[in-house]
Design a protein around this motif. Structure first.
Motif, PDB file in Angstrom:
ATOM      1  N   ILE A   1       0.850  -1.189   0.000  1.00  0.00           N
ATOM      2  CA  ILE A   1       0.000   0.000   0.000  1.00  0.00           C
ATOM      3  C   ILE A   1       0.880   1.230   0.000  1.00  0.00           C
ATOM      4  N   SER A   2       0.570   2.167  -0.870  1.00  0.00           N
ATOM      5  CA  SER A   2       1.236   3.455  -0.828  1.00  0.00           C
ATOM      6  C   SER A   2       0.206   4.544  -1.096  1.00  0.00           C
ATOM      7  N   VAL A   3       0.315   5.611  -0.324  1.00  0.00           N
ATOM      8  CA  VAL A   3      -0.524   6.785  -0.554  1.00  0.00           C
ATOM      9  C   VAL A   3       0.406   7.927  -0.939  1.00  0.00           C
ATOM     10  N   ILE A   4       0.136   8.531  -2.072  1.00  0.00           N
ATOM     11  CA  ILE A   4       0.962   9.637  -2.564  1.00  0.00           C
ATOM     12  C   ILE A   4       0.077  10.879  -2.626  1.00  0.00           C
ATOM     13  N   THR A   5       0.628  11.991  -2.199  1.00  0.00           N
ATOM     14  CA  THR A   5      -0.113  13.248  -2.269  1.00  0.00           C
ATOM     15  C   THR A   5       0.714  14.249  -3.070  1.00  0.00           C
ATOM     16  N   THR A   6       0.030  15.148  -3.717  1.00  0.00           N
ATOM     17  CA  THR A   6       0.756  16.248  -4.380  1.00  0.00           C
ATOM     18  C   THR A   6      -0.154  17.465  -4.454  1.00  0.00           C
ATOM     19  N   ASP A   7       0.472  18.627  -4.386  1.00  0.00           N
ATOM     20  CA  ASP A   7      -0.310  19.856  -4.510  1.00  0.00           C
ATOM     21  C   ASP A   7      -0.227  20.431  -5.919  1.00  0.00           C
ATOM     22  N   VAL A   8       0.353  19.648  -6.825  1.00  0.00           N
ATOM     23  CA  VAL A   8       0.472  20.138  -8.195  1.00  0.00           C
ATOM     24  C   VAL A   8      -0.920  20.201  -8.835  1.00  0.00           C
ATOM     25  N   ASN A   9      -1.077  21.118  -9.760  1.00  0.00           N
ATOM     26  CA  ASN A   9      -2.307  21.216 -10.531  1.00  0.00           C
ATOM     27  C   ASN A   9      -2.077  20.483 -11.849  1.00  0.00           C
ATOM     28  N   ILE A  10      -2.774  19.383 -12.033  1.00  0.00           N
ATOM     29  CA  ILE A  10      -2.550  18.517 -13.200  1.00  0.00           C
ATOM     30  C   ILE A  10      -3.883  17.904 -13.602  1.00  0.00           C
ATOM     31  N   SER A  11      -4.026  17.618 -14.879  1.00  0.00           N
ATOM     32  CA  SER A  11      -5.300  17.025 -15.321  1.00  0.00           C
ATOM     33  C   SER A  11      -5.415  15.589 -14.826  1.00  0.00           C
ATOM     34  N   LYS A  12      -6.634  15.149 -14.684  1.00  0.00           N
ATOM     35  CA  LYS A  12      -6.911  13.778 -14.247  1.00  0.00           C
ATOM     36  C   LYS A  12      -6.224  12.763 -15.170  1.00  0.00           C
ATOM     37  N   GLU A  13      -6.302  13.000 -16.481  1.00  0.00           N
ATOM     38  CA  GLU A  13      -5.738  12.058 -17.457  1.00  0.00           C
ATOM     39  C   GLU A  13      -4.223  11.918 -17.277  1.00  0.00           C
ATOM     40  N   LEU A  14      -3.568  13.088 -17.101  1.00  0.00           N
ATOM     41  CA  LEU A  14      -2.102  13.037 -16.992  1.00  0.00           C
ATOM     42  C   LEU A  14      -1.662  12.495 -15.630  1.00  0.00           C
ATOM     43  N   LEU A  15      -2.446  12.754 -14.588  1.00  0.00           N
ATOM     44  CA  LEU A  15      -2.129  12.182 -13.271  1.00  0.00           C
ATOM     45  C   LEU A  15      -2.163  10.656 -13.355  1.00  0.00           C
ATOM     46  N   ASP A  16      -3.211  10.176 -13.989  1.00  0.00           N
ATOM     47  CA  ASP A  16      -3.403   8.747 -14.189  1.00  0.00           C
ATOM     48  C   ASP A  16      -2.234   8.138 -14.975  1.00  0.00           C
ATOM     49  N   LYS A  17      -1.895   8.800 -16.064  1.00  0.00           N
ATOM     50  CA  LYS A  17      -0.810   8.318 -16.931  1.00  0.00           C
ATOM     51  C   LYS A  17       0.531   8.319 -16.180  1.00  0.00           C
ATOM     52  N   ALA A  18       0.803   9.416 -15.489  1.00  0.00           N
ATOM     53  CA  ALA A  18       2.084   9.528 -14.769  1.00  0.00           C
ATOM     54  C   ALA A  18       2.183   8.446 -13.690  1.00  0.00           C
ATOM     55  N   LEU A  19       1.081   8.206 -12.976  1.00  0.00           N
ATOM     56  CA  LEU A  19       1.111   7.191 -11.922  1.00  0.00           C
ATOM     57  C   LEU A  19       1.359   5.806 -12.514  1.00  0.00           C
ATOM     58  N   LYS A  20       0.616   5.478 -13.559  1.00  0.00           N
ATOM     59  CA  LYS A  20       0.770   4.149 -14.178  1.00  0.00           C
ATOM     60  C   LYS A  20       2.202   3.940 -14.663  1.00  0.00           C
ATOM     61  N   GLU A  21       2.766   4.967 -15.299  1.00  0.00           N
ATOM     62  CA  GLU A  21       4.129   4.832 -15.828  1.00  0.00           C
ATOM     63  C   GLU A  21       5.161   4.727 -14.707  1.00  0.00           C
ATOM     64  N   ALA A  22       4.983   5.544 -13.675  1.00  0.00           N
ATOM     65  CA  ALA A  22       5.949   5.509 -12.570  1.00  0.00           C
ATOM     66  C   ALA A  22       5.885   4.160 -11.849  1.00  0.00           C
ATOM     67  N   VAL A  23       4.681   3.676 -11.632  1.00  0.00           N
ATOM     68  CA  VAL A  23       4.499   2.422 -10.907  1.00  0.00           C
ATOM     69  C   VAL A  23       5.089   1.237 -11.686  1.00  0.00           C
ATOM     70  N   ALA A  24       4.919   1.261 -13.002  1.00  0.00           N
ATOM     71  CA  ALA A  24       5.413   0.149 -13.823  1.00  0.00           C
ATOM     72  C   ALA A  24       6.903  -0.098 -13.595  1.00  0.00           C
ATOM     73  N   HIS A  25       7.652   0.992 -13.398  1.00  0.00           N
ATOM     74  CA  HIS A  25       9.107   0.853 -13.272  1.00  0.00           C
ATOM     75  C   HIS A  25       9.581   0.779 -11.822  1.00  0.00           C
ATOM     76  N   THR A  26       8.668   0.941 -10.882  1.00  0.00           N
ATOM     77  CA  THR A  26       9.113   1.035  -9.487  1.00  0.00           C
ATOM     78  C   THR A  26       8.368   0.022  -8.614  1.00  0.00           C
ATOM     79  N   PHE A  27       7.147   0.383  -8.166  1.00  0.00           N
ATOM     80  CA  PHE A  27       6.430  -0.548  -7.291  1.00  0.00           C
ATOM     81  C   PHE A  27       6.167  -1.893  -7.967  1.00  0.00           C
TER      82      PHE A  27
END
Lengths: 400, 400
Positions: B189-215
């Motif tokens: 389980i990991s909970v990540i928070t950010t105060d950045v202003n980003i679109s839902k689509e790009l948040l989703d994409k960035a998370l999926k890509e980051a997770v693929a190579h890490t978690f």
């Protein structure tokens, strides 16, 4: 069918011997020959690991012609990943053994098991071959099985007698485990002998079928070794007219062969490195045979399941977890899980079972885990063992 | 990018808290809430296990609409495989939390981690939720991370600050391991928070890509849990105009996110149950990305490789063996294997390496295993840990 003594030399016309040639420490036996008086028909099943030991590669080549006189096996060194010298050395072992036994080198099958990446000490091996050839005896099974052991604690031998076409025929076998074991195949070394008279085609078929349900259903640690094989030699000395077609006589032979293989497979799992318990994992009601296999394999490999059984903890959550990531299709709301006779999860939901009863089941040295998917009619089962401190101890310092 | 303190509450507009509600023994913290002041956009990645915990199922449903205000997590009980009550209970937790935080229950994500098959003690949980909601604070990350730990020995927190569109923005995260961990995902389980202003689509994409190579590149024991997830909440409080397209700003954010995820992933492997060493397995020169993944996964899962590293034994024969049964295509006569900077096998053949140097490399608490297949240009890497006596000890008696 009755169980008899004598192991791999129980069938008529077979001799064996095992000696210490100095590869293993402490003067332990490390070189074995199992030999038929005359050339026998032969079949084999070999590891599916892409990396293959040099001795194994030679044996796979030689066995293609369908006959052999003897199998020579060293333990303590796998003769694997040492470059060109490895195959050359295996060939020389076959040549020297063939000369001593009075046959073509191509009738000698070679097996090596032990550490990977260390060149064979050929002077020791060849001296050992000579000494072993002189000691070949119809009572040699016990020495031979001792000489093929690596981390095995228990000698694995079995022999049976059956009535075939009005004659008594025998099947004998030895095997070694006990780490780096998982399908597919062959997950260890086993030499099987029989004096039955059977066609090459049917011997091959019977071996493949028997192995699929036995040696290929053993997992100690999920690691498929690079060196492992099951070979069978049939010399026809039982003098039955000959099993040339499928039918009752073939079935009798095959079922006896499977009995022998099952006994040895269970022994290998039970004597797995560090094992304190034999675990039989059964999956029923699967939608396909592939699903059933994926799931027994996944549960049997799970370190969490295996440590829970070691700790005698009825932690079936780990069983359903391993089922869930096995890749098999199933409905999580239909799955039933039993530990021994105790149903612990019904339709994917925890039951309020008696922990005392669970403890009693788990204290035994053989534990069955049964999963019913209620999706179809396919089933499978696999034997494995628990994961203990000793597994870590044995494997933390195997090589050095 | 710079590393900052504050963990999951480092980004603006986030609070957290963790309390002991009585599920775990010895008064250990076992209930956490991580909360955004306002509704945030949200994305998640969830376990691929067919069996899914009830809290996870609820979260997967609620997150579909793409926003959330808070995540509430209990440890000590997975809320899995307990039948209809499980989903109902997860829903009630969301309802009570939503009432306390003044939002729709569907804006509450629920996580549960711990033992499978035991019903949640709802009075304890709901009392805990009330207490936690009262304690929410911008300094609460440390309590929250403590409350989501199960067999973890080390708290896993990270936060960074980046410049985005002329503003400072922050990413913070907490995570827990440390057993039943393997791709695919999410393996903890990991909970990540950010105060950045980003679109839902790009948040989703960035998370999926980051997770693929890490978690998704962490394996402790090969067991993919039924309860695990990574969720990210982005509340826009950094007041950057908004990342709405791919490009430099998106890349900056994604690379910072990946940095955070990589740090936590390595921490999870290093703090794997019983682990004494972090192992990084790298495969290069594979013919396809699938082959590269199969091979890193196979080597990282091998109990024989993991016990050898525990024993500080450069037994690369087990590495080549695991490579050989990985299912990846390769030529065994081309493979090179290094342990740290030491080449131990070249073109599939043993090298006469310096055992003293190998020992020095293996004594360290981080060990890299590198395999080069020389077949193509694809590579992959995975983090795992060694297999020790303590892994067996921890898992032989986890539940009882």
């Amino acid at each position: 069918m009755k169980i008899i003594s004598g192991g791999v030399t129980a069938p008529k016309g077979f001799k064996a011997a095992g000696v210490s040639c100095g590869i293993k420490k402490d003067n332990k036996k490390d070189l074995a020959i199992i030999c038929s008086d005359d050339i026998a028909i032969a079949a084999g099943v070999f590891t599916k690991n892409v990396v293959k030991g040099h001795s194994l590669q030679l044996t796979m080549e030689y066995i293609k012609k369908g006959c052999a006189k003897a199998v020579v096996i060293n333990s303590g060194n796998a003769n694997a990943c040492v470059g060109e010298a490895g195959f050359k050395n295996a060939k020389e072992i076959a040549e020297v053994t063939g000369n001593l036994l009075g046959c073509d080198p191509e009738n000698i099958l070679v097996g090596s098991t032990g550490v990977i990446g260390v060149p064979l000490d050929m002077p020791k091996i060849l001296n050992g071959v000579k000494e072993t050839a002189l000691k070949l005896s119809p009572e040699g099974s016990n020495d031979a099985v001792e000489a093929i052991m690596t981390t095995d604690l228990v000698k694995k031998e079995m022999a049976v007698e059956i009535d075939i076409q009005g004659k008594k025929a025998r099947i004998g076998a030895i095997a070694k485990g006990s780490g780096m074991i998982h399908p597919d195949m062959a997950t260890m070394i086993s030499v099987i002998t029989t004096d039955v008279n059977i066609s090459k085609e049917l011997l091959d078929k019977a071996l493949k079928e028997a192995v699929a349900h036995t040696f290929n259903r053993v997992s100690v640690d999920g690691d498929t070794s690079v060196c492992d094989m099951v070979v069978i030699l049939a010399n026809g000395k039982a003098e039955n007219p000959g099993i040339l077609n499928e039918g009752t006589e073939y079935d009798t032979f095959k079922s006896a062969l499977e009995f022998v293989c099952e006994h040895l497979s269970r022994s290998i799992a039970k004597d797995g490195e560090g094992a304190t318990k034999l675990i039989e994992v059964v999956v029923e009601g699967a939608a396909s045979s592939d699903d059933a296999y994926k799931m027994v394999s996944s549960i049997a490999k799970s370190p969490l399941v295996k440590t829970a059984i070691f700790g005698e903890d009825a932690n079936w959550g780990r069983i359903i977890t391993a089922a869930g990531y096995s890749g098999a299709e199933f409905d999580p709301n239909l799955i039933d899980i039993s530990i021994g006779s105790l149903l612990v999860c019904k339709n994917g939901t925890a039951l309020d079972f008696d922990e005392g009863e669970a403890k009693k089941i788990l204290e035994k040295d053989e534990v069955q885990i049964k999963v019913n998917l209620k999706k179809g009619t396919f089933k499978d089962r696999i034997w494995t063992c628990d994961f203990s401190y000793d597994y870590v101890k044995i494997n933390g310092s195997y090589r050095t």
